[in-house]
Design a protein around this motif. Sequence first.
Motif, PDB file in Angstrom:
ATOM      1  N   ILE A  84     -43.871  75.463  24.129  1.00 11.74           N
ATOM      2  CA  ILE A  84     -44.271  75.750  22.938  1.00 11.74           C
ATOM      3  C   ILE A  84     -44.199  76.796  21.467  1.00 11.74           C
ATOM      4  CG2 ILE A  84     -46.683  75.847  21.469  1.00 11.74           C
ATOM      5  CD1 ILE A  84     -46.855  73.213  22.861  1.00 11.74           C
ATOM      6  N   VAL A  85     -43.374  76.653  20.546  1.00 14.84           N
ATOM      7  CA  VAL A  85     -43.247  77.907  19.683  1.00 14.84           C
ATOM      8  C   VAL A  85     -44.562  78.436  18.603  1.00 14.84           C
ATOM      9  CG1 VAL A  85     -42.474  78.564  17.652  1.00 14.84           C
ATOM     10  CG2 VAL A  85     -41.035  76.794  19.042  1.00 14.84           C
ATOM     11  N   ARG A  86     -44.566  79.211  19.265  1.00 18.02           N
ATOM     12  CA  ARG A  86     -46.211  79.830  18.868  1.00 18.02           C
ATOM     13  C   ARG A  86     -45.919  80.596  17.378  1.00 18.02           C
ATOM     14  NH1 ARG A  86     -50.071  81.894  21.821  1.00 18.02           N
ATOM     15  NH2 ARG A  86     -49.746  84.020  21.710  1.00 18.02           N
ATOM     16  N   VAL A  87     -46.570  80.757  16.512  1.00 20.45           N
ATOM     17  CA  VAL A  87     -45.913  80.982  14.880  1.00 20.45           C
ATOM     18  C   VAL A  87     -47.621  81.325  14.059  1.00 20.45           C
ATOM     19  CG1 VAL A  87     -45.660  80.206  12.666  1.00 20.45           C
ATOM     20  CG2 VAL A  87     -44.545  79.126  14.378  1.00 20.45           C
ATOM     21  N   LEU A  88     -46.849  83.099  13.956  1.00 20.19           N
ATOM     22  CA  LEU A  88     -48.170  83.847  12.981  1.00 20.19           C
ATOM     23  C   LEU A  88     -47.470  83.443  11.733  1.00 20.19           C
ATOM     24  CD1 LEU A  88     -50.055  86.085  12.245  1.00 20.19           C
ATOM     25  CD2 LEU A  88     -48.425  87.719  12.896  1.00 20.19           C
ATOM     26  N   VAL A  89     -48.476  82.928  10.258  1.00 20.05           N
ATOM     27  CA  VAL A  89     -48.085  82.801   9.202  1.00 20.05           C
ATOM     28  C   VAL A  89     -48.456  83.992   8.161  1.00 20.05           C
ATOM     29  CG1 VAL A  89     -48.635  80.782   7.129  1.00 20.05           C
ATOM     30  CG2 VAL A  89     -48.224  80.350   9.066  1.00 20.05           C
ATOM     31  N   LEU A 112     -53.231  82.859  10.629  1.00 19.23           N
ATOM     32  CA  LEU A 112     -53.260  82.795   9.761  1.00 19.23           C
ATOM     33  C   LEU A 112     -53.477  84.221   8.660  1.00 19.23           C
ATOM     34  CD1 LEU A 112     -53.973  79.368   9.045  1.00 19.23           C
ATOM     35  CD2 LEU A 112     -51.589  80.235   8.966  1.00 19.23           C
ATOM     36  N   ALA A 113     -52.543  84.891   8.207  1.00 18.14           N
ATOM     37  CA  ALA A 113     -53.017  86.409   7.855  1.00 18.14           C
ATOM     38  C   ALA A 113     -52.743  86.311   6.497  1.00 18.14           C
ATOM     39  CB  ALA A 113     -52.193  87.661   8.520  1.00 18.14           C
ATOM     40  N   SER A 114     -53.922  87.303   5.515  1.00 15.02           N
ATOM     41  CA  SER A 114     -53.241  86.622   4.112  1.00 15.02           C
ATOM     42  C   SER A 114     -52.694  88.370   3.725  1.00 15.02           C
ATOM     43  CB  SER A 114     -54.357  86.514   3.275  1.00 15.02           C
ATOM     44  OG  SER A 114     -55.653  87.597   3.786  1.00 15.02           O
ATOM     45  N   ASP A 115     -52.731  88.987   4.506  1.00 16.43           N
ATOM     46  CA  ASP A 115     -51.756  91.127   4.107  1.00 16.43           C
ATOM     47  C   ASP A 115     -51.177  91.006   5.027  1.00 16.43           C
ATOM     48  OD1 ASP A 115     -54.156  91.595   5.475  1.00 16.43           O
ATOM     49  OD2 ASP A 115     -55.315  91.654   3.426  1.00 16.43           O
ATOM     50  N   VAL A 116     -50.549  92.156   5.886  1.00 15.54           N
ATOM     51  CA  VAL A 116     -49.883  92.600   6.222  1.00 15.54           C
ATOM     52  C   VAL A 116     -51.083  93.130   7.109  1.00 15.54           C
ATOM     53  CG1 VAL A 116     -48.716  94.525   7.072  1.00 15.54           C
ATOM     54  CG2 VAL A 116     -47.760  93.048   5.042  1.00 15.54           C
TER      55      VAL A 116
END
Length: 141
Positions: A3-8, A34-38
């Motif tokens: 599984i490839v774990r992705v942070l968007v 899912l992040a909307s900012d840093v």
Amino acid sequence: MRIVRVLVIEDSLTIRAILESVLGHHPDIQIIGLASDVEEAKHYLEERQPDVITLDLNLPGIDGMAFLEELAQGPHAPVLVVSSSTQDKSEKSKATIKAGAFACFDKARLVHDAPRFIRVLRRAADERLKALGLLGETADA
């Protein structure tokens, strides 16, 4: 299956939904945040340690380029920049690669070029595993 774990990291709800849809069609890819900012992204990075980070450059607060340069100070997951300002061979794209991004992808092409986006994302994950010594050099991407 690995599984490839992705942070968007993307502030646009529309683009986040597109990324969720494109990535969600692949059982070997899992969105871990899912992040909307840093600032929000930093919490996910500490808690969940993604294999790949997708990063928009135009973010509220700390922008994507500043965050990319911050990440370059230590080990981190490969960063796939997904931005409307990084079209193929643009100056911004070149600067982003020089700052440490694994690759750049024009967000306007996410739907049309989804298979290519997924290939690049998987290749980034494979490079991470190679760096950690968990994947042989001869493995197919």
